[in-house]
Design an enzyme around this catalytic site. Sequence first.
Site, PDB file in Angstrom:
ATOM      1  N   PHE A 150      14.736 -24.801 -37.204  1.00 20.21           N
ATOM      2  CA  PHE A 150      15.313 -26.123 -36.933  1.00 20.21           C
ATOM      3  C   PHE A 150      16.410 -26.079 -35.874  1.00 20.21           C
ATOM      4  CE2 PHE A 150      18.569 -24.565 -39.868  1.00 20.21           C
ATOM      5  CZ  PHE A 150      19.729 -25.062 -39.296  1.00 20.21           C
ATOM      6  N   LYS A 174       3.897 -24.885 -34.526  1.00 17.41           N
ATOM      7  CA  LYS A 174       4.293 -25.494 -35.817  1.00 17.41           C
ATOM      8  C   LYS A 174       5.821 -25.502 -35.803  1.00 17.41           C
ATOM      9  CE  LYS A 174       5.805 -25.092 -39.450  1.00 17.41           C
ATOM     10  NZ  LYS A 174       7.107 -25.728 -39.771  1.00 17.41           N
ATOM     11  N   GLU A 177       9.995 -28.717 -39.623  1.00 18.07           N
ATOM     12  CA  GLU A 177       9.753 -30.064 -40.149  1.00 18.07           C
ATOM     13  C   GLU A 177      11.052 -30.869 -40.238  1.00 18.07           C
ATOM     14  OE1 GLU A 177       9.690 -27.163 -41.576  1.00 18.07           O
ATOM     15  OE2 GLU A 177       9.806 -27.226 -43.769  1.00 18.07           O
ATOM     16  N   SER A 227      14.414 -17.449 -40.488  1.00 17.76           N
ATOM     17  CA  SER A 227      15.254 -16.582 -41.335  1.00 17.76           C
ATOM     18  C   SER A 227      14.538 -15.260 -41.617  1.00 17.76           C
ATOM     19  CB  SER A 227      15.568 -17.309 -42.629  1.00 17.76           C
ATOM     20  OG  SER A 227      14.361 -17.627 -43.289  1.00 17.76           O
ATOM     21  N   CYS A 282      21.589 -18.665 -33.917  1.00 15.10           N
ATOM     22  CA  CYS A 282      21.299 -17.284 -34.340  1.00 15.10           C
ATOM     23  C   CYS A 282      22.186 -16.304 -33.590  1.00 15.10           C
ATOM     24  CB  CYS A 282      19.845 -16.957 -34.087  1.00 15.10           C
ATOM     25  SG  CYS A 282      19.431 -17.093 -32.357  1.00 15.10           S
ATOM     26  N   GLU A 383      24.056 -13.919 -44.112  1.00 20.29           N
ATOM     27  CA  GLU A 383      24.078 -14.868 -42.991  1.00 20.29           C
ATOM     28  C   GLU A 383      24.417 -16.238 -43.578  1.00 20.29           C
ATOM     29  OE1 GLU A 383      20.318 -16.163 -41.186  1.00 20.29           O
ATOM     30  OE2 GLU A 383      21.329 -16.243 -39.256  1.00 20.29           O
TER      31      GLU A 383
HETATM   32  P1  NAD Z   1      13.357 -20.888 -41.867  1.00 16.33           P
HETATM   33  O1  NAD Z   1      12.988 -19.457 -41.982  1.00 16.33           O
HETATM   34  O2  NAD Z   1      13.665 -21.650 -43.110  1.00 16.33           O
HETATM   35  O3  NAD Z   1      12.164 -21.710 -41.165  1.00 16.33           O
HETATM   36  C1  NAD Z   1      11.572 -21.267 -39.969  1.00 16.33           C
HETATM   37  C2  NAD Z   1      10.131 -21.753 -39.927  1.00 16.33           C
HETATM   38  O4  NAD Z   1       9.413 -21.189 -41.030  1.00 16.33           O
HETATM   39  C3  NAD Z   1      10.002 -23.266 -40.040  1.00 16.33           C
HETATM   40  O5  NAD Z   1       9.003 -23.696 -39.152  1.00 16.33           O
HETATM   41  C4  NAD Z   1       9.592 -23.483 -41.496  1.00 16.33           C
HETATM   42  O6  NAD Z   1       8.760 -24.606 -41.679  1.00 16.33           O
HETATM   43  C5  NAD Z   1       8.831 -22.208 -41.829  1.00 16.33           C
HETATM   44  N1  NAD Z   1       8.963 -21.813 -43.234  1.00 16.33           N
HETATM   45  C6  NAD Z   1      10.019 -22.069 -44.056  1.00 16.33           C
HETATM   46  N2  NAD Z   1       9.789 -21.535 -45.283  1.00 16.33           N
HETATM   47  C7  NAD Z   1       8.587 -20.925 -45.214  1.00 16.33           C
HETATM   48  C8  NAD Z   1       7.817 -20.185 -46.169  1.00 16.33           C
HETATM   49  N3  NAD Z   1       8.235 -19.974 -47.413  1.00 16.33           N
HETATM   50  N4  NAD Z   1       6.624 -19.690 -45.769  1.00 16.33           N
HETATM   51  C9  NAD Z   1       6.184 -19.894 -44.519  1.00 16.33           C
HETATM   52  N5  NAD Z   1       6.883 -20.588 -43.571  1.00 16.33           N
HETATM   53  C10 NAD Z   1       8.067 -21.093 -43.916  1.00 16.33           C
HETATM   54  O7  NAD Z   1      14.544 -20.974 -40.813  1.00 16.33           O
HETATM   55  P2  NAD Z   1      15.418 -22.239 -40.410  1.00 16.33           P
HETATM   56  O8  NAD Z   1      16.316 -22.581 -41.537  1.00 16.33           O
HETATM   57  O9  NAD Z   1      14.563 -23.305 -39.835  1.00 16.33           O
HETATM   58  O10 NAD Z   1      16.264 -21.624 -39.194  1.00 16.33           O
HETATM   59  C11 NAD Z   1      17.444 -20.897 -39.360  1.00 16.33           C
HETATM   60  C12 NAD Z   1      17.175 -19.419 -39.352  1.00 16.33           C
HETATM   61  O11 NAD Z   1      16.525 -19.042 -38.148  1.00 16.33           O
HETATM   62  C13 NAD Z   1      18.447 -18.585 -39.398  1.00 16.33           C
HETATM   63  O12 NAD Z   1      18.255 -17.503 -40.247  1.00 16.33           O
HETATM   64  C14 NAD Z   1      18.612 -18.107 -37.954  1.00 16.33           C
HETATM   65  O13 NAD Z   1      19.349 -16.907 -37.790  1.00 16.33           O
HETATM   66  C15 NAD Z   1      17.191 -17.927 -37.568  1.00 16.33           C
HETATM   67  N6  NAD Z   1      17.036 -17.934 -36.133  1.00 16.33           N
HETATM   68  C16 NAD Z   1      16.860 -16.741 -35.518  1.00 16.33           C
HETATM   69  C17 NAD Z   1      16.739 -16.684 -34.147  1.00 16.33           C
HETATM   70  C18 NAD Z   1      16.554 -15.363 -33.450  1.00 16.33           C
HETATM   71  O14 NAD Z   1      16.363 -15.392 -32.265  1.00 16.33           O
HETATM   72  N7  NAD Z   1      16.590 -14.243 -34.115  1.00 16.33           N
HETATM   73  C19 NAD Z   1      16.806 -17.865 -33.396  1.00 16.33           C
HETATM   74  C20 NAD Z   1      16.981 -19.075 -34.061  1.00 16.33           C
HETATM   75  C21 NAD Z   1      17.105 -19.092 -35.430  1.00 16.33           C
END
Ligand code: NAD
Length: 502
Positions: A150, A174, A177, A227, A282, A383
């Site tokens: 997000f 994808k 959401e 994450s 991030c 984090e």
């Molecule tokens: P998230 O892991 O909750 O979601 C990321 C994606 O995975 C979304 O599209 C979501 O719909 C999907 N998703 C969520 N739960 C899932 C599941 N159980 N099974 C399959 N898919 C699932 O992350 P977020 O809250 O949207 O974003 C924040 C996180 O992203 C933080 O941990 C941040 O550090 C990380 N991030 C990392 C970088 C990097 O470059 N390393 C960059 C941006 C964000």
Amino acid sequence: MNDTITFWINGARHAARSARTGDVTNPATGQVVRKVALGDASDVDAAVRAASAAFTDWSTTPPLRRARVMAKFKELIELNRDRLAKLITEEHGKTLPDAQGEVQRGLEVVEFASGVPHLQKGEHAEDVGRGIDCHSRLQAIGVCAGITPFNFPVMVPCWMFPVAIACGNTFVLKPSEKDPSASMLLAELLKEAGLPDGVFNVVHGDKVAVDALIDHPAVRAVSFVGSTPIAKYVYETAARGGKRVQALGGAKNHAVVMPDADLDFAADAIAGAGYGSAGERCMAISAVVAVGGIGDELVQKIAKIGAGYKVAPGDVPGADMGPLVSKVHRDKVKGYVDSGESEGAALVLDGRRLSVEGHEQGYFLGPTLFDHVSPEMSIYRDEIFGPVLSVVRVNTLDEAIALVNRNEFGNGTAIFTGSGGAARKFQNEIEVGMVGVNVPIPVPMAFFSFGGWKQSLFGDLHVHGMEGVYFYTRTKVITERWPSSAVPTPVAGRSTVMPTHG
Ligand code: NAD
């Protein structure tokens, strides 16, 4: 409110087969602004089929033509920068100038991808043996999938699809959401730029759509950013299915401040990097490592800057920081502040007290600063992904480096110092993928690669830069000989011997 965001498949908006929907909320008001369709396996299959059907034609389109679509797309992003930024601010909460900065960083990957005829041209060597030449090709791999978080609804998708598409692949995105609208505008702009239907598709959804995508047999490569637990899951599941995967995970970025640093500069940079975008980057600084006796002075300076930040809805002029993305997330971050207090850290700045007049239902939390944090505390270990800075005090640079290297994450880090020797030692010894020297958020430009180490990246290749080109292509190496009177065919009888062309 009342529109429902559907999908983008085969060059047009596409109704969902799944009946499930999710709420898209403006985090500054707490109001649902629209709904988003949450796709199921049949929706994902429709998008992957469209992408598969478009692959043959697109992958054989000359790279120069693919590059021209990217160049036009870049122009259209520039023209629509404000529309994109407005959508980001409305659904994510970050300030408008910050959202514009995000669009700019995404656009730069499109700019990089516009150089694809050069980037994808491979290598050539003549006379690797007598009369034998050799060249390599970087060929497209097929349908690629991108699953994005997000916190950067434009920039992170742009880390992926411009490079993938420019290299001749087709793509299914994808997005998160939580803030799905910007990806639909990007899809429209790609079409306007001349991208053939089916090359870029968007399916919205949650775990159901993600699972369908990473299990789909026609998907050849998966790029994920989010994450750490989900990154690991996506990496393991997709790799088990024979796909190539790059899965970027969470972070705990340290800023190490040496006694010889310009403390005003460091405090300003750290406050901006820790509290900007409400700490939901991030590459946000989360842990501050004060080396030697500078702790008191540094903490006081950061607290003063943080306390002066204007926290307001992202579209309010002059806002330094907007709300967190959701109530659940804001409450989780608040919970960490409670834990930090009960675990014995010194709470210098308490963002829980903040209330934004007229926006009491918004998901705001003010800049928060802890001092005397120890590595066992949850505010150091986890984090938090919110506007919470934790100061840890150590005596030497060696101790600071050891602390950073013991941390399970290895996304970004920075050192603030006036000493070239300290900076050099830090760069050499630190086990982190992206390092800043007096640069608080060292996000590499598009022509370098972006990615962390350890639990911050599962897979072998970073996003964008040449690593992105290698991720989205398969290398083929061709060795050829054209016998003629000038270069006779070798004498028969030696063919069972391992060829040694030289
Ligand atoms: P998230 O892991 O909750 O979601 C990321 C994606 O995975 C979304 O599209 C979501 O719909 C999907 N998703 C969520 N739960 C899932 C599941 N159980 N099974 C399959 N898919 C699932 O992350 P977020 O809250 O949207 O974003 C924040 C996180 O992203 C933080 O941990 C941040 O550090 C990380 N991030 C990392 C970088 C990097 O470059 N390393 C960059 C941006 C964000």
